[in-house]
Scaffold this motif. Sequence first.
Motif, mmCIF file in Angstrom:
data_model
loop_
_atom_site.group_PDB
_atom_site.id
_atom_site.type_symbol
_atom_site.label_atom_id
_atom_site.label_comp_id
_atom_site.label_asym_id
_atom_site.label_seq_id
_atom_site.Cartn_x
_atom_site.Cartn_y
_atom_site.Cartn_z
ATOM 1 N N ASN A 43 12.604 23.164 28.302
ATOM 2 C CA ASN A 43 13.835 23.958 28.141
ATOM 3 C C ASN A 43 15.013 23.147 28.659
ATOM 4 O OD1 ASN A 43 11.503 25.849 29.482
ATOM 5 N ND2 ASN A 43 12.339 26.734 27.622
ATOM 6 N N SER A 44 16.214 23.634 28.344
ATOM 7 C CA SER A 44 17.449 22.920 28.716
ATOM 8 C C SER A 44 17.610 22.824 30.226
ATOM 9 C CB SER A 44 18.667 23.674 28.161
ATOM 10 O OG SER A 44 18.547 23.817 26.779
ATOM 11 N N SER A 45 18.366 21.811 30.651
ATOM 12 C CA SER A 45 18.678 21.633 32.072
ATOM 13 C C SER A 45 19.805 20.629 32.211
ATOM 14 C CB SER A 45 17.451 21.121 32.823
ATOM 15 O OG SER A 45 17.801 20.685 34.115
ATOM 16 N N LEU A 46 20.637 20.828 33.203
ATOM 17 C CA LEU A 46 21.614 19.804 33.607
ATOM 18 C C LEU A 46 21.288 19.367 35.036
ATOM 19 C CD1 LEU A 46 24.614 18.546 32.755
ATOM 20 C CD2 LEU A 46 25.280 19.998 34.642
ATOM 21 N N ARG A 47 21.349 20.331 35.972
ATOM 22 C CA ARG A 47 21.172 20.014 37.399
ATOM 23 C C ARG A 47 19.773 19.489 37.725
ATOM 24 N NH1 ARG A 47 25.181 23.009 36.633
ATOM 25 N NH2 ARG A 47 23.820 23.891 35.077
ATOM 26 N N THR A 48 18.751 20.200 37.272
ATOM 27 C CA THR A 48 17.385 19.813 37.648
ATOM 28 C C THR A 48 17.057 18.435 37.090
ATOM 29 O OG1 THR A 48 16.839 22.153 37.581
ATOM 30 C CG2 THR A 48 14.984 20.624 37.629
ATOM 31 N N LYS A 49 17.479 18.217 35.841
ATOM 32 C CA LYS A 49 17.200 16.940 35.186
ATOM 33 C C LYS A 49 17.850 15.788 35.949
ATOM 34 C CE LYS A 49 17.176 17.399 30.745
ATOM 35 N NZ LYS A 49 17.787 17.641 29.427
ATOM 36 N N MET A 50 19.112 15.965 36.311
ATOM 37 C CA MET A 50 19.853 14.870 36.950
ATOM 38 C C MET A 50 19.495 14.727 38.434
ATOM 39 S SD MET A 50 21.502 13.681 34.434
ATOM 40 C CE MET A 50 22.849 12.655 34.988
ATOM 41 N N GLU A 67 11.608 15.364 26.801
ATOM 42 C CA GLU A 67 12.277 16.640 26.518
ATOM 43 C C GLU A 67 11.576 17.296 25.332
ATOM 44 O OE1 GLU A 67 16.591 16.561 27.528
ATOM 45 O OE2 GLU A 67 16.309 14.467 27.029
ATOM 46 N N ALA A 68 11.712 18.604 25.247
ATOM 47 C CA ALA A 68 10.991 19.374 24.216
ATOM 48 C C ALA A 68 11.176 18.756 22.833
ATOM 49 C CB ALA A 68 11.473 20.811 24.224
ATOM 50 N N THR A 69 12.380 18.266 22.573
ATOM 51 C CA THR A 69 12.674 17.745 21.239
ATOM 52 C C THR A 69 12.061 16.367 21.004
ATOM 53 O OG1 THR A 69 14.737 17.001 22.204
ATOM 54 C CG2 THR A 69 14.829 18.998 20.840
ATOM 55 N N SER A 70 11.667 15.661 22.101
ATOM 56 C CA SER A 70 11.167 14.296 21.914
ATOM 57 C C SER A 70 9.644 14.196 21.991
ATOM 58 C CB SER A 70 11.807 13.345 22.937
ATOM 59 O OG SER A 70 11.506 13.775 24.248
ATOM 60 N N GLY A 71 8.966 15.246 22.475
ATOM 61 C CA GLY A 71 7.498 15.223 22.519
ATOM 62 C C GLY A 71 6.942 16.036 21.355
ATOM 63 N N TRP A 72 5.618 16.086 21.241
ATOM 64 C CA TRP A 72 4.980 16.934 20.239
ATOM 65 C C TRP A 72 4.968 18.374 20.741
ATOM 66 C CZ3 TRP A 72 4.192 14.670 15.761
ATOM 67 C CH2 TRP A 72 3.950 13.289 15.709
ATOM 68 N N ALA A 108 9.238 25.082 32.368
ATOM 69 C CA ALA A 108 8.693 25.931 31.302
ATOM 70 C C ALA A 108 9.139 27.374 31.545
ATOM 71 C CB ALA A 108 7.178 25.845 31.277
ATOM 72 N N PHE A 109 10.103 27.830 30.784
ATOM 73 C CA PHE A 109 10.642 29.187 30.946
ATOM 74 C C PHE A 109 9.640 30.244 30.445
ATOM 75 C CE2 PHE A 109 15.458 27.924 30.662
ATOM 76 C CZ PHE A 109 15.374 27.387 31.928
ATOM 77 N N PRO A 110 9.864 31.516 30.816
ATOM 78 C CA PRO A 110 8.953 32.579 30.361
ATOM 79 C C PRO A 110 9.221 32.992 28.918
ATOM 80 C CG PRO A 110 10.747 33.522 31.625
ATOM 81 C CD PRO A 110 10.944 32.030 31.675
ATOM 82 N N SER A 111 8.233 33.711 28.367
ATOM 83 C CA SER A 111 8.425 34.284 27.027
ATOM 84 C C SER A 111 9.361 35.487 27.091
ATOM 85 C CB SER A 111 7.076 34.727 26.468
ATOM 86 O OG SER A 111 6.552 35.795 27.277
#
Length: 312
Positions: A43-50, A67-72, A108-111
């Motif tokens: 999921n998206s992140s700014l603070r945690t990622k950096m 990131e979600a978009t770069s893995g399978w 990993a965020f919740p459903s």
Amino acid sequence: MKHFRNIHDVNDIPDLVMKGVRLSKDIQAKIGQGKTLGLIFLNSSLRTKMSTQKAAMNLGMSCLLVEATSGWPLEFEDGVVMNADRPEHIKEAAAVLSQYCDILGLRAFPSLTDQQKDYQDYVFNQFAKYATVPVISLESAIYHPLQALADMITIEQHKTIAKPKIVLSWAPHIKALPQAVSNSFVQWSRAMNHDLTIACPEGYDLSPEIVGDTPIIHDQRTAFRDADFVYVKNWSSFEKYGQVLSKDKSWMISQENLSVTNSAKVMHCLPVRRNVVIADDVMDSDQALMIPQAANREISAQLILQEILSEL
Ligand code: CP
């Protein structure tokens, strides 16, 4: 420390928080030299990622980011026929990532649709089960412990009396958000023996298991009286799981709402929607602690990485 999945991985919370207060960002001891941290963001992140990458760099570690978009797309269920749109199973993915990395982190965020699965922290625990190296939570379905540790450090740094009154206040939002930040804030604040009150509208009480004997007040003005800290967060309903039951604008944090407090310091984990959750007149005031809080994310990540590295 072997893992940092939630509060139960920590032996002594007050001791850890005070270590964080004393920790210097520009640490010279490169305990992480030659070690690699792998960060997986579904999921998206700014603070945690950096902040987590910066913390790893402070310790001399190398960092790999997926990131979600770069893995399978990942399958988390055991024993399924994988004939749909998820070509990689977490069993292989976590085991493979463990070959390249000495420590792994997962967001990993919740459903917000399946309470039972979310509150088992199913996705995060499947990842932890199949990883063969220590894992840290970068925010799971129900916990955000790196944020909570940074929040506890921030309160220690800014409190002016031994036991300030702290209020965790729900505030309105345009969409359904997880309970993870609020759950962890309550858990860690209780472990710090804070004078904590929760303010939220009817229908927004958090999990009774998390809340314990913390007072819950369904009237914000009453809860705010003489508060020294107001921690602001939106969350969706636990009882009517994942639903938005209220968008009551009178719960937005403004100077007017804060007028009954003891000039309370205001905290929020960010990102925050200005003039929906918190008004400009608070965000731009001296009472706002969001930037020092975000700065402390680097400290909390560094502290946890150090604790884990010291036992590798
Ligand atoms: N507070 C927090 O975790 O921020 P990010 O979602 O940007 O990482």
